[in-house]
Motif scaffolding. Structure first.
Motif, PDB file in Angstrom:
ATOM      1  N   PRO A   1     -48.492   2.278  60.863  1.00  0.00           N
ATOM      2  CA  PRO A   1     -47.981   1.095  61.570  1.00  0.00           C
ATOM      3  C   PRO A   1     -49.100   0.266  62.175  1.00  0.00           C
ATOM      4  CG  PRO A   1     -46.661   3.027  62.092  1.00  0.00           C
ATOM      5  CD  PRO A   1     -47.841   3.520  61.309  1.00  0.00           C
ATOM      6  N   ASP A   2     -49.008  -1.044  61.995  1.00  0.00           N
ATOM      7  CA  ASP A   2     -49.952  -2.032  62.516  1.00  0.00           C
ATOM      8  C   ASP A   2     -51.302  -2.039  61.805  1.00  0.00           C
ATOM      9  OD1 ASP A   2     -48.167  -3.011  64.523  1.00  0.00           O
ATOM     10  OD2 ASP A   2     -48.671  -1.277  65.781  1.00  0.00           O
ATOM     11  N   ALA A   3     -51.508  -1.162  60.834  1.00  0.00           N
ATOM     12  CA  ALA A   3     -52.808  -1.105  60.153  1.00  0.00           C
ATOM     13  C   ALA A   3     -52.922  -2.160  59.056  1.00  0.00           C
ATOM     14  CB  ALA A   3     -53.043   0.279  59.562  1.00  0.00           C
ATOM     15  N   VAL A   4     -51.802  -2.525  58.457  1.00  0.00           N
ATOM     16  CA  VAL A   4     -51.817  -3.544  57.408  1.00  0.00           C
ATOM     17  C   VAL A   4     -51.818  -4.922  58.070  1.00  0.00           C
ATOM     18  CG1 VAL A   4     -50.582  -4.523  55.443  1.00  0.00           C
ATOM     19  CG2 VAL A   4     -50.623  -2.046  55.775  1.00  0.00           C
ATOM     20  N   SER A   5     -52.767  -5.765  57.679  1.00  0.00           N
ATOM     21  CA  SER A   5     -52.901  -7.085  58.303  1.00  0.00           C
ATOM     22  C   SER A   5     -52.540  -8.185  57.314  1.00  0.00           C
ATOM     23  CB  SER A   5     -54.327  -7.293  58.812  1.00  0.00           C
ATOM     24  OG  SER A   5     -55.252  -7.239  57.739  1.00  0.00           O
ATOM     25  N   TYR A   6     -52.068  -9.293  57.872  1.00  0.00           N
ATOM     26  CA  TYR A   6     -51.778 -10.465  57.041  1.00  0.00           C
ATOM     27  C   TYR A   6     -52.167 -11.725  57.794  1.00  0.00           C
ATOM     28  CZ  TYR A   6     -47.566 -11.266  59.887  1.00  0.00           C
ATOM     29  OH  TYR A   6     -46.700 -11.504  60.925  1.00  0.00           O
ATOM     30  N   GLY A   7     -52.639 -12.704  57.056  1.00  0.00           N
ATOM     31  CA  GLY A   7     -52.997 -13.981  57.635  1.00  0.00           C
ATOM     32  C   GLY A   7     -51.907 -15.014  57.401  1.00  0.00           C
ATOM     33  N   SER A   8     -51.890 -16.023  58.256  1.00  0.00           N
ATOM     34  CA  SER A   8     -50.985 -17.159  58.093  1.00  0.00           C
ATOM     35  C   SER A   8     -51.692 -18.389  58.654  1.00  0.00           C
ATOM     36  CB  SER A   8     -49.657 -16.940  58.821  1.00  0.00           C
ATOM     37  OG  SER A   8     -49.793 -17.217  60.203  1.00  0.00           O
ATOM     38  N   THR A   9     -51.046 -19.516  58.597  1.00  0.00           N
ATOM     39  CA  THR A   9     -51.660 -20.735  59.124  1.00  0.00           C
ATOM     40  C   THR A   9     -51.427 -20.911  60.622  1.00  0.00           C
ATOM     41  OG1 THR A   9     -49.717 -21.980  58.377  1.00  0.00           O
ATOM     42  CG2 THR A   9     -51.633 -21.966  56.935  1.00  0.00           C
ATOM     43  N   GLY A  10     -50.973 -19.868  61.309  1.00  0.00           N
ATOM     44  CA  GLY A  10     -50.886 -19.939  62.760  1.00  0.00           C
ATOM     45  C   GLY A  10     -49.639 -19.290  63.327  1.00  0.00           C
ATOM     46  N   ASN A  11     -49.692 -18.962  64.622  1.00  0.00           N
ATOM     47  CA  ASN A  11     -48.530 -18.410  65.312  1.00  0.00           C
ATOM     48  C   ASN A  11     -47.379 -19.406  65.298  1.00  0.00           C
ATOM     49  OD1 ASN A  11     -49.510 -15.885  66.110  1.00  0.00           O
ATOM     50  ND2 ASN A  11     -50.526 -16.739  67.906  1.00  0.00           N
ATOM     51  N   GLY A  12     -46.208 -18.905  64.934  1.00  0.00           N
ATOM     52  CA  GLY A  12     -45.023 -19.753  64.954  1.00  0.00           C
ATOM     53  C   GLY A  12     -44.845 -20.612  63.729  1.00  0.00           C
ATOM     54  N   THR A  13     -45.758 -20.521  62.769  1.00  0.00           N
ATOM     55  CA  THR A  13     -45.549 -21.237  61.514  1.00  0.00           C
ATOM     56  C   THR A  13     -44.443 -20.540  60.727  1.00  0.00           C
ATOM     57  OG1 THR A  13     -47.289 -19.949  60.443  1.00  0.00           O
ATOM     58  CG2 THR A  13     -47.919 -22.067  61.398  1.00  0.00           C
TER      59      THR A  13
ATOM     60  N   GLY B   1     -38.283  -2.609  58.331  1.00  0.00           N
ATOM     61  CA  GLY B   1     -38.519  -1.566  59.322  1.00  0.00           C
ATOM     62  C   GLY B   1     -39.979  -1.185  59.450  1.00  0.00           C
ATOM     63  N   VAL B   2     -40.888  -2.172  59.360  1.00  0.00           N
ATOM     64  CA  VAL B   2     -42.321  -1.883  59.469  1.00  0.00           C
ATOM     65  C   VAL B   2     -42.978  -2.841  60.452  1.00  0.00           C
ATOM     66  CG1 VAL B   2     -42.453  -0.987  57.120  1.00  0.00           C
ATOM     67  CG2 VAL B   2     -42.919  -3.415  57.524  1.00  0.00           C
ATOM     68  N   ARG B   3     -44.165  -2.438  60.940  1.00  0.00           N
ATOM     69  CA  ARG B   3     -44.965  -3.297  61.811  1.00  0.00           C
ATOM     70  C   ARG B   3     -46.293  -3.594  61.117  1.00  0.00           C
ATOM     71  NH1 ARG B   3     -44.355   0.623  65.908  1.00  0.00           N
ATOM     72  NH2 ARG B   3     -46.625   0.666  66.069  1.00  0.00           N
ATOM     73  N   MET B   4     -46.636  -4.870  61.074  1.00  0.00           N
ATOM     74  CA  MET B   4     -47.902  -5.302  60.496  1.00  0.00           C
ATOM     75  C   MET B   4     -48.627  -6.189  61.495  1.00  0.00           C
ATOM     76  SD  MET B   4     -46.691  -6.098  56.548  1.00  0.00           S
ATOM     77  CE  MET B   4     -45.173  -6.939  57.017  1.00  0.00           C
ATOM     78  N   THR B   5     -49.930  -6.292  61.361  1.00  0.00           N
ATOM     79  CA  THR B   5     -50.735  -7.077  62.289  1.00  0.00           C
ATOM     80  C   THR B   5     -50.926  -8.496  61.759  1.00  0.00           C
ATOM     81  OG1 THR B   5     -51.926  -5.138  63.116  1.00  0.00           O
ATOM     82  CG2 THR B   5     -52.990  -7.285  63.399  1.00  0.00           C
ATOM     83  N   HIS B   6     -50.579  -9.461  62.579  1.00  0.00           N
ATOM     84  CA  HIS B   6     -50.686 -10.868  62.199  1.00  0.00           C
ATOM     85  C   HIS B   6     -52.025 -11.437  62.643  1.00  0.00           C
ATOM     86  CE1 HIS B   6     -49.630 -15.275  63.113  1.00  0.00           C
ATOM     87  NE2 HIS B   6     -49.826 -15.174  61.808  1.00  0.00           N
ATOM     88  N   VAL B   7     -52.687 -12.158  61.732  1.00  0.00           N
ATOM     89  CA  VAL B   7     -53.952 -12.842  62.041  1.00  0.00           C
ATOM     90  C   VAL B   7     -53.736 -14.335  61.790  1.00  0.00           C
ATOM     91  CG1 VAL B   7     -56.409 -13.021  61.534  1.00  0.00           C
ATOM     92  CG2 VAL B   7     -55.246 -10.799  61.316  1.00  0.00           C
ATOM     93  N   PRO B   8     -53.638 -15.144  62.848  1.00  0.00           N
ATOM     94  CA  PRO B   8     -53.390 -16.584  62.666  1.00  0.00           C
ATOM     95  C   PRO B   8     -54.670 -17.352  62.366  1.00  0.00           C
ATOM     96  CG  PRO B   8     -53.422 -16.040  64.994  1.00  0.00           C
ATOM     97  CD  PRO B   8     -53.614 -14.743  64.265  1.00  0.00           C
ATOM     98  N   TYR B   9     -54.548 -18.381  61.534  1.00  0.00           N
ATOM     99  CA  TYR B   9     -55.668 -19.266  61.204  1.00  0.00           C
ATOM    100  C   TYR B   9     -55.260 -20.705  61.491  1.00  0.00           C
ATOM    101  CZ  TYR B   9     -57.875 -15.314  58.857  1.00  0.00           C
ATOM    102  OH  TYR B   9     -58.455 -14.087  58.590  1.00  0.00           O
TER     103      TYR B   9
END
Length: 322
Positions: free
Chosen positions: A148-160, A174-182
């Protein structure tokens, strides 16, 4: 109506229809504000249509990138601009989340900007670096469940919309992933290609060139059916999430109070430009977009529905801006 009255009415109409060209001549340039950094799909669409708009509006059209605060900085600049036909906003779907995302938005989302055109949309997709171990969504879910939380994903920002779609996917799986905003799609792509994040979510328009180039591998697309450019990539429905459909879109707004003839002229110029064979080919093939080219009224109704739909997700998730 008398002949004189008709002549006066026709003269007024001619002046109104000429207003956009007259305004542009006085200001020399027309600004298309993109509220994101260069390199993303919104920037690409703006630069694709600007030559055709220059030709049709009789003035130089320049693209101005003003990024930050979930797209609200650039949008606010347009909202506060004079409604003289010289400043326009070409923005992305995340525009619909500003009022829910920001505690004190600098402008009123529904009142300070007038809809001009919904250009079109492209389904969101997930992609990973080509040498990452993930081959499909099932691999991602299995890894996220194991760590849990080890898999990361990027997006164009929080709330996009991309970020919100991944939140809904995580809840459904049913999983948790880490969000990285750009700050832009281009920056997110760069880090995904470099392997800094495990994967990213973005419009298919943004990801497809890198998929075709072999630097990214597609894992899932969130459209109702497979795109012609991603024929071997399963949809969210095929992956077991039939209610999770998400499409990126591009739209144009004007400062509130921009005269209707100016809005109509910009709408017509956009439509004519988007119907050029070269532009249409880039949008439908390279960008994998479904062209809509709506009227201002149609875009207004669509946008209100988007604000309601994604605003609920922002509020229920307690998301804060970057």
């Amino acid at each position: 109506m008398t002949r004189i009255a008709r002549r006066g009415a026709l003269g007024a109409l001619a002046i109104a229809l000429a207003a956009p060209r007259l305004a542009a001549a006085q200001g020399n340039t027309i600004r298309i504000v993109v509220p994101f950094a260069p390199g993303g799909s919104t920037d690409a669409v703006a630069r694709l249509v600007s030559p055709g708009l220059t030709q049709r509006l009789g003035a130089t059209v320049v693209v101005e990138n003003r990024s930050g605060a979930a797209g609200s900085i650039g949008a606010d600049a347009v909202a506060k601009a004079r409604p003289d036909g010289l400043t326009w906003l070409l923005t992305f779907d995340s525009h619909a989340t500003i009022s829910a995302l920001l505690r004190n938005p600098p402008f009123d989302l529904m009142k300070d900007l007038d809809p001009v055109m919904l250009i079109g949309g492209s389904p969101y997709s997930i992609a990973t670096k080509a040498n990452k171990p993930f081959r499909n969504l099932a691999d991602v879910i299995a890894a996220a469940k194991a760590r849990p939380d080890a898999v990361s994903y990027g997006s164009t920002g929080n709330g996009t919309i991309g970020h919100l779609t991944m939140i809904l996917l995580g809840e459904a799986a049913g999983v948790r992933m880490t969000h990285v905003p750009y700050r832009s799609g281009g920056l997110a792509v760069n880090d995904t290609v470099a392997g800094t994040v495990d994967m990213m979510i973005g419009s298919s328009a943004l990801l497809l060139p890198h998929i075709n180039g072999g630097t990214l591998r597609p894992l899932l697309q969130f459209g109702p059916q497979r795109l012609s450019g991603l024929p071997n990539t399963q949809t969210s429905t095929e992956a077991g999430f039939p209610n999770l459909i998400a499409e990126a879109w591009w739209g144009v707004f004007a400062p509130h109070g921009t005269p209707a003839p100016m809005v109509a002229r910009m709408n017509a110029a956009l439509r004519e430009t988007l119907q050029e064979p070269r532009v249409q080919q880039v949008m439908t093939e390279t960008q994998q977009a479904r062209l809509v080219m709506s009227s201002p009224e149609e875009f207004g109704r669509f946008f209100a529905a988007e604000v309601e739909k994604w605003g609920r997700v922002v509020r229920s998730s307690g998301i804060q801006p970057d």
